[in-house]
Each structure stands twice: as C-alpha cells, then as structure tokens.
Design an enzyme around this catalytic site. Sequence first.
Site, PDB file in Angstrom:
ATOM      1  N   ASP A  77       0.807  -1.217   0.000  1.00  0.00           N
ATOM      2  CA  ASP A  77       0.000   0.000   0.000  1.00  0.00           C
ATOM      3  C   ASP A  77       0.847   1.277   0.000  1.00  0.00           C
ATOM      4  O   ASP A  77       2.077   1.228   0.131  1.00  0.00           O
ATOM      5  CB  ASP A  77      -0.964   0.001   1.202  1.00  0.00           C
ATOM      6  CG  ASP A  77      -0.301  -0.512   2.486  1.00  0.00           C
ATOM      7  OD1 ASP A  77       0.931  -0.358   2.627  1.00  0.00           O
ATOM      8  OD2 ASP A  77      -1.006  -1.064   3.340  1.00  0.00           O
ATOM      9  N   ASN A 145      -7.476  -3.190  14.211  1.00  0.00           N
ATOM     10  CA  ASN A 145      -8.868  -3.447  13.816  1.00  0.00           C
ATOM     11  C   ASN A 145      -8.986  -4.649  12.882  1.00  0.00           C
ATOM     12  O   ASN A 145     -10.032  -4.880  12.296  1.00  0.00           O
ATOM     13  CB  ASN A 145      -9.478  -2.204  13.168  1.00  0.00           C
ATOM     14  CG  ASN A 145      -8.751  -1.804  11.888  1.00  0.00           C
ATOM     15  OD1 ASN A 145      -7.787  -2.456  11.478  1.00  0.00           O
ATOM     16  ND2 ASN A 145      -9.197  -0.728  11.267  1.00  0.00           N
ATOM     17  N   HIS A 147      -7.227  -5.087  10.034  1.00  0.00           N
ATOM     18  CA  HIS A 147      -6.966  -4.861   8.604  1.00  0.00           C
ATOM     19  C   HIS A 147      -5.693  -5.573   8.167  1.00  0.00           C
ATOM     20  O   HIS A 147      -4.811  -5.868   8.977  1.00  0.00           O
ATOM     21  CB  HIS A 147      -6.914  -3.355   8.270  1.00  0.00           C
ATOM     22  CG  HIS A 147      -5.692  -2.630   8.736  1.00  0.00           C
ATOM     23  ND1 HIS A 147      -5.675  -1.267   8.973  1.00  0.00           N
ATOM     24  CD2 HIS A 147      -4.420  -3.034   8.997  1.00  0.00           C
ATOM     25  CE1 HIS A 147      -4.476  -0.896   9.341  1.00  0.00           C
ATOM     26  NE2 HIS A 147      -3.700  -1.946   9.367  1.00  0.00           N
ATOM     27  N   GLU A 152      -9.522  -2.205   5.113  1.00  0.00           N
ATOM     28  CA  GLU A 152     -10.117  -1.899   6.412  1.00  0.00           C
ATOM     29  C   GLU A 152     -11.431  -2.673   6.591  1.00  0.00           C
ATOM     30  O   GLU A 152     -12.079  -3.034   5.601  1.00  0.00           O
ATOM     31  CB  GLU A 152     -10.427  -0.397   6.486  1.00  0.00           C
ATOM     32  CG  GLU A 152      -9.210   0.506   6.372  1.00  0.00           C
ATOM     33  CD  GLU A 152      -8.436   0.642   7.671  1.00  0.00           C
ATOM     34  OE1 GLU A 152      -8.408  -0.312   8.481  1.00  0.00           O
ATOM     35  OE2 GLU A 152      -7.834   1.714   7.882  1.00  0.00           O
TER      36      GLU A 152
HETATM   37  P1  PGA Z   1       2.436  -1.706  12.427  1.00  0.00           P
HETATM   38  O1  PGA Z   1       1.249  -1.750  11.361  1.00  0.00           O
HETATM   39  O2  PGA Z   1       3.431  -2.716  11.979  1.00  0.00           O
HETATM   40  O3  PGA Z   1       3.000  -0.321  12.341  1.00  0.00           O
HETATM   41  O4  PGA Z   1       1.827  -2.033  13.747  1.00  0.00           O
HETATM   42  C1  PGA Z   1       0.727  -2.977  10.970  1.00  0.00           C
HETATM   43  C2  PGA Z   1      -0.495  -2.758  10.087  1.00  0.00           C
HETATM   44  O5  PGA Z   1      -1.197  -1.758  10.258  1.00  0.00           O
HETATM   45  O6  PGA Z   1      -0.738  -3.604   9.213  1.00  0.00           O
END
Ligand code: PGA
Length: 251
Positions: A77, A145, A147, A152
């Site tokens: 992304d 959450n 995702h 999302e």
């Molecule tokens: P993070 O993000 O490694 O910064 O916790 C993971 C994600 O949002 O997929």
Amino acid sequence: MTIRRQRVEWVVAADRSHLHELAANVILDVLRNTERPVFGFATGGTPLGLYEQLVRRSLENPRLLTRWQDVTGFNLDEYVGLSPEHPQSYHHYMWRYVYRYLPVRPDRMFIPKGIGNLEDNCRSYDESLMKYGWPDVQILGIGKNGHIGFNEPARRLAMNTHVTRLSESTRLANARFFPSARDVPEQAITMGMAGILRAKQIVLLAFGEAKRDALIRAFSGWLGTDVPASLLQLHPHVTVFTDQDIFGDLS
Ligand code: PGA
C-alpha cells in the site's frame, strides 16, 4: 513453540528478534531456491527487524546478495497524496530500510503510487501483478482493527488494488510516524484481498498486547469482512510469528 492449528502455523516466542530471524529464514529460503522470486512487502513498525535481518544476512553472503537482482517486489500500500520523496511515504520507507542496501532493479520494485491519476495507478498495479506473478511470499502485519494491507473492516471488501478511506483507528495508530494525527492522510491505495490471498505463502508478524485482540478475532474460526485478516484462514500456507500466546482464547 511452533504449533499447527487448522491450516495456520503459529510460531510463538517472547523474543521479537528471534521471531524476526525465523521469519527472515523463510524469505531467504525462497530467495535461494526460486529462480525469479516475487516478494510482497509490508511497511509499518512491525517488519523493520525482519528487514534489518534480510539486509544484514544478504550483505554477509555475496551469493545471496546477488540473488536480489532477480527479485520482483510488490508493496501492499501507499498513502494517497504523498509523493515518493515524502519521508512518511512507503516509497521512502522501502528505499530507506531495504532497497538502498541491495542490488535490486528499481523498475521491478512496485509500490502503488499515491499521487496522479489514482484509478490508472490501481489498474497498472494490478497489471504488473498479473505480469510478474503474485508473491511467492507475502509479508503482512495486522492492524488493531484486523486490517491487512489497508483493507479496512467494511461491509464489502475489494478484490483488486483500490483507493480506500483509512479508519480513525488506523490513522491514530499511524500518527506516531507523522508530526501530528492531523497529518496522517485520510486515504490510501492498497492491494485488494485477492492480491494478498493469491500469494503462495503468507508470513504474518504481530507483536505486542495491542495486536492480541486482532489475532484472536482473525483466527477464531469465523470469517467476516469486519475482520479482513479472518480471510487468511482460507489460505493454505500462513505462518504467524507472534509474541502473543492466544490459544487459550481461541474457540
Ligand atoms: P504496524 O502496522 O506494523 O506499524 O503495527 C501494521 C499494520 O497496520 O498492518
């Protein structure tokens, strides 16, 4: 501790650097043994230790290092509105932490473009995935959450690369990388669920209490678009590397 539960393999250890090392073994095995490896890369805080391992161990081994010339990379992304030079863009992240150390071909390192004609960018990203093949290994984090990528929780999930609105929970979680929460972009381009699920193998990293609930909800045995990571339960080859022992909480 390594256990197999349903089709998912869990590697659970308290020491995160050990988990990074074990996850790096998976990537480096594919790098050694695949003619033209395709890797799916994630960004964020979680995989940084894994990238450090990949870079260090490649630099220590000249034969392994040259293998990176044959690698194609696809990132999950990118934020909408951030140019590749922006310090918080995922383009910048990948070059800063990974690509600048390795003899990769810049034209084979694909990262969705968050500026310009977004519809065209999504389409050409999917075309590149079709041309070079879906990842041999997809590295994933998981949002609080549930995702994956920036897919999302929603009533419906998109198959293909698309523009998405970031949830407040995601913007808050990522505010630590920006001067303030207000500066976190509201939208992103993300690979869709099909791109992720078509990877041959998935390496999911999840560290800390903050990810515990997401892991429990993702691997509860139920599927739901309200927990996008729960669809990983359909994939035949997922390994979760985590410091959370959640087995008592799974139904
Ligand atoms: P993070 O993000 O490694 O910064 O916790 C993971 C994600 O949002 O997929």
